[in-house]
Design a protein around this motif. Structure first.
Motif, PDB file in Angstrom:
ATOM      1  N   ALA A   1       0.813  -1.224   0.000  1.00 20.34           N
ATOM      2  CA  ALA A   1       0.000   0.000   0.000  1.00 20.34           C
ATOM      3  C   ALA A   1       0.840   1.265   0.000  1.00 20.34           C
ATOM      4  CB  ALA A   1      -0.946  -0.007   1.196  1.00 20.34           C
ATOM      5  N   PHE A   2       1.996   1.219   0.643  1.00 12.03           N
ATOM      6  CA  PHE A   2       2.808   2.431   0.777  1.00 12.03           C
ATOM      7  C   PHE A   2       4.071   2.394  -0.088  1.00 12.03           C
ATOM      8  CE2 PHE A   2       0.494   1.818   4.808  1.00 12.03           C
ATOM      9  CZ  PHE A   2      -0.318   2.943   4.736  1.00 12.03           C
ATOM     10  N   GLN A   3       4.087   1.512  -1.047  1.00 11.90           N
ATOM     11  CA  GLN A   3       5.188   1.512  -2.004  1.00 11.90           C
ATOM     12  C   GLN A   3       5.101   2.761  -2.882  1.00 11.90           C
ATOM     13  OE1 GLN A   3       7.760  -0.635  -2.425  1.00 11.90           O
ATOM     14  NE2 GLN A   3       7.102  -1.787  -0.618  1.00 11.90           N
ATOM     15  N   GLY A   4       6.240   3.382  -3.136  1.00 12.05           N
ATOM     16  CA  GLY A   4       6.286   4.544  -4.015  1.00 12.05           C
ATOM     17  C   GLY A   4       6.245   5.881  -3.298  1.00 12.05           C
ATOM     18  N   VAL A   5       6.169   5.876  -1.961  1.00 10.24           N
ATOM     19  CA  VAL A   5       6.162   7.156  -1.218  1.00 10.24           C
ATOM     20  C   VAL A   5       7.346   7.168  -0.237  1.00 10.24           C
ATOM     21  CG1 VAL A   5       3.736   7.788  -1.449  1.00 10.24           C
ATOM     22  CG2 VAL A   5       4.399   6.130   0.300  1.00 10.24           C
ATOM     23  N   ARG A   6       8.526   7.021  -0.769  1.00 14.26           N
ATOM     24  CA  ARG A   6       9.735   6.903   0.047  1.00 14.26           C
ATOM     25  C   ARG A   6      10.040   8.164   0.845  1.00 14.26           C
ATOM     26  NH1 ARG A   6      13.171   2.755  -0.768  1.00 14.26           N
ATOM     27  NH2 ARG A   6      14.928   4.027  -0.058  1.00 14.26           N
ATOM     28  N   ARG A   7       9.492   9.294   0.427  1.00 14.81           N
ATOM     29  CA  ARG A   7       9.764  10.537   1.150  1.00 14.81           C
ATOM     30  C   ARG A   7       8.896  10.695   2.397  1.00 14.81           C
ATOM     31  NH1 ARG A   7       9.595  15.746  -2.409  1.00 14.81           N
ATOM     32  NH2 ARG A   7      10.597  16.538  -0.511  1.00 14.81           N
ATOM     33  N   LEU A   8       7.940   9.816   2.573  1.00 12.98           N
ATOM     34  CA  LEU A   8       6.966   9.936   3.660  1.00 12.98           C
ATOM     35  C   LEU A   8       7.659   9.970   5.027  1.00 12.98           C
ATOM     36  CD1 LEU A   8       3.833  10.040   3.715  1.00 12.98           C
ATOM     37  CD2 LEU A   8       3.899   7.631   4.421  1.00 12.98           C
ATOM     38  N   LYS A   9       7.268  10.951   5.853  1.00 14.73           N
ATOM     39  CA  LYS A   9       7.857  11.109   7.188  1.00 14.73           C
ATOM     40  C   LYS A   9       6.867  10.859   8.315  1.00 14.73           C
ATOM     41  CE  LYS A   9      11.483  14.361   5.821  1.00 14.73           C
ATOM     42  NZ  LYS A   9      12.102  15.693   6.065  1.00 14.73           N
ATOM     43  N   GLU A  10       5.591  11.017   8.043  1.00 19.39           N
ATOM     44  CA  GLU A  10       4.587  10.834   9.090  1.00 19.39           C
ATOM     45  C   GLU A  10       3.396  10.064   8.535  1.00 19.39           C
ATOM     46  OE1 GLU A  10       2.201  13.448  12.490  1.00 19.39           O
ATOM     47  OE2 GLU A  10       3.114  14.453  10.776  1.00 19.39           O
ATOM     48  N   LEU A  11       3.026   8.989   9.231  1.00 19.44           N
ATOM     49  CA  LEU A  11       1.906   8.150   8.802  1.00 19.44           C
ATOM     50  C   LEU A  11       1.017   7.863  10.008  1.00 19.44           C
ATOM     51  CD1 LEU A  11       0.415   6.382   6.761  1.00 19.44           C
ATOM     52  CD2 LEU A  11       2.066   4.551   7.231  1.00 19.44           C
ATOM     53  N   ILE A  12      -0.228   8.304   9.953  1.00 21.27           N
ATOM     54  CA  ILE A  12      -1.177   8.133  11.049  1.00 21.27           C
ATOM     55  C   ILE A  12      -2.265   7.165  10.611  1.00 21.27           C
ATOM     56  CG2 ILE A  12      -2.683   9.292  12.697  1.00 21.27           C
ATOM     57  CD1 ILE A  12       0.228  10.228  12.800  1.00 21.27           C
ATOM     58  N   LEU A  13      -2.320   6.004  11.274  1.00 16.43           N
ATOM     59  CA  LEU A  13      -3.315   4.971  10.987  1.00 16.43           C
ATOM     60  C   LEU A  13      -4.132   4.633  12.228  1.00 16.43           C
ATOM     61  CD1 LEU A  13      -1.104   2.631   8.768  1.00 16.43           C
ATOM     62  CD2 LEU A  13      -3.257   3.668   8.023  1.00 16.43           C
ATOM     63  N   SER A  14      -4.148   5.491  13.205  1.00 16.81           N
ATOM     64  CA  SER A  14      -4.818   5.205  14.473  1.00 16.81           C
ATOM     65  C   SER A  14      -6.331   5.190  14.327  1.00 16.81           C
ATOM     66  CB  SER A  14      -4.413   6.249  15.518  1.00 16.81           C
ATOM     67  OG  SER A  14      -4.760   7.553  15.091  1.00 16.81           O
ATOM     68  N   SER A  15      -6.986   4.565  15.298  1.00  9.27           N
ATOM     69  CA  SER A  15      -8.460   4.518  15.366  1.00  9.27           C
ATOM     70  C   SER A  15      -9.074   3.930  14.107  1.00  9.27           C
ATOM     71  CB  SER A  15      -9.020   5.926  15.643  1.00  9.27           C
ATOM     72  OG  SER A  15      -8.539   6.428  16.871  1.00  9.27           O
ATOM     73  N   ASN A  16      -8.587   2.751  13.746  1.00  7.46           N
ATOM     74  CA  ASN A  16      -9.166   1.973  12.663  1.00  7.46           C
ATOM     75  C   ASN A  16      -9.468   0.567  13.184  1.00  7.46           C
ATOM     76  OD1 ASN A  16      -9.258   3.436   9.901  1.00  7.46           O
ATOM     77  ND2 ASN A  16      -7.287   4.073  10.743  1.00  7.46           N
TER      78      ASN A  16
END
Length: 448
Positions: free
Chosen positions: A102-117
């Protein structure tokens, strides 16, 4: 075309530009999905009822918020066309399935919030495509296990939130490659035990949350690799015993929260090995008294919380009372006697003074209060191990003078209501004790 001065001149060119202007402008604009708000390079699509990630998002987008929607699944390469993304907020959705790509291709990503799922499991390669992550929030999901290698490659990760899941154990060396991690929250899970390799690799960790789990005992020898830890939260477990194991000196720890447990006795060895502890919370345990050896080890405290225990206001309370009378930091004023029966509900400091339970002595500081000390350097300090004692090489300087011995007296039955003495705590000069620096010692590796 018209002839002008004998040359073919395109007088219609300005008109053509005007006719094409709207088309040019439409190509230059960044698209903004319906029901979203676009500000520069960030797109906010919160609370818009999206069932899937919008497709017409500008490729130059750097921040994407999809909070409070109805997303259920993150597909393979879901964000691959948004290679400039620096942060994604996906909290408060209904996400239960996250494809490993799902997160392939966003190598620059610094913050990922997946809480409350509703995420119950994650493939061990889910985050391998985002090696530049600084903050990852998986709290308030349904995770029951962490896969081996779950956080492999996240060498720049600084904050990891795993609060309020269903975790019952932590895989061996789960955080081995999280060498930059400074904050780890494992609170509100079902963890019952830790091993000596649980926190292997976390040399920079400064704050660790383990509250509201199911620990029944804690051995501080589990933590020697956390050589930079400042705050440890262990409140509201089922801890009955806290011991030291093999003696070693933990110079960096400054805050320890053990409130809401079932501790009946304090092991003095634990506190002898924490020479720079400043904040200690022991509220709501099952302590009836504290030994002379334990209070003598509290050499650097500036704040202590002791309310909500089952204090026995007999002669055994006297070492604690004597220590509190000399303590100039922040302390409880609501410590209540639980026994003997005729003193139940009375304030400890008041009843011991008015009924002569402990020797009435005046205690004075034996040294001039020192100014605010410098805190320990941010440089990682190696834990120091000793074969028989964890006392520092240089004896610590206590903020208290030596406590004179107290004479034990029988407890008289009250004949009149006690009179509360004036609390002079607010007028006392408060100072912070000098923190003890670790001695220079050769590196000693710890092997299982």
């Amino acid at each position: 075309p018209l002839l002008c001065d004998g040359r073919l001149t395109c007088f219609l060119f300005p008109l053509l530009l005007l006719l094409r202007a709207p088309l040019l402008f439409s190509f230059g604009e960044r698209t903004c999905p319906n029901s979203c708000r676009c500000e520069g390079k960030t797109i906010h699509c919160d609370s818009s009822g999206f069932l899937e990630v919008p497709e017409n998002i500008s490729v130059g987008c750097q921040g994407l918020s999809l909070r409070y929607n109805e997303l259920h699944t993150l597909l393979p390469y879901q964000f691959a066309h948004l290679g400039q993304l620096l942060w994604i907020y996906l909290d408060h959705n209904q996400i239960s399935v996250v494809d490993s790509r799902a997160f392939q291709g966003v190598r620059r990503l610094k913050e990922l919030i997946l809480s409350s799922n509703r995420i119950a499991s994650l493939h061990n390669s889910t985050f391998h495509g985002v090696p530049n992550l600084r903050s990852l929030d998986l709290s308030y999901n349904k995770l029951e296990i962490l896969q081996p290698g779950q956080f492999h490659g996240l060498r720049k990760l600084q904050n990891l939130h795993l609060r309020s899941n269903g975790l019952s154990n932590i895989p061996i060396r789960a955080f081995l490659e999280c060498r930059s991690l400074e904050f780890l929250d494992l609170g509100y899970n079902r963890i019952k035990a830790l091993t000596r390799t649980t926190f292997l690799g976390l040399q920079r960790l400064m704050e660790l949350h383990l509250e509201h789990n199911q620990f029944s005992r804690i051995n501080f020898f589990l933590f020697p690799r956390l050589a930079n830890l400042r705050s440890l939260y262990l409140q509201w477990n089922r801890i009955r015993v806290v011991n030291q194991g093999l003696p070693w000196t933990w110079y960096t720890l400054q805050k320890l929260d053990l409130s809401g447990n079932e501790i009946q006795t304090l092991d003095p060895a634990v506190f002898h090995c924490l020479p720079n502890l400043q904040v200690l919370n022991l509220e709501s345990n099952k302590l009836s008294n504290v030994s002379q050896e334990a209070v003598t080890a509290w050499i650097s405290l500036t704040t202590i919380s002791l309310a909500g225990n089952i204090w026995d206001c007999g002669v055994g309370i006297c070492p604690l009372v004597a220590w509190l009378r000399n303590f100039r930091g922040s302390k409880d004023t609501t410590m209540i006697c639980s026994s003997p029966k005729h003193l139940q509900g009375e304030k400890i400091m008041e009843v011991t003074r008015n009924h002569g339970i402990c020797e009435e002595n005046d205690y004075f500081m034996t040294e001039t209060p020192s100014p605010m000390p410098e805190l320990i350097s941010d440089a990682t300090a190696e834990p120091t191990f000793a074969s028989t004692s964890c006392s520092p090489t240089t004896p610590p300087t206590s903020t208290f003078g030596p406590l004179p011995p107290f004479r034990l007296r029988p407890i008289p039955h009250p004949t009149y209501p006690g009179h509360m003495s004036k609390d002079t705590r607010n007028t006392a000069i408060r100072t912070r004790p000098t923190l003890i620096s670790p001695p220079v010692m050769e590196h000693m590796a710890l092997h299982k």
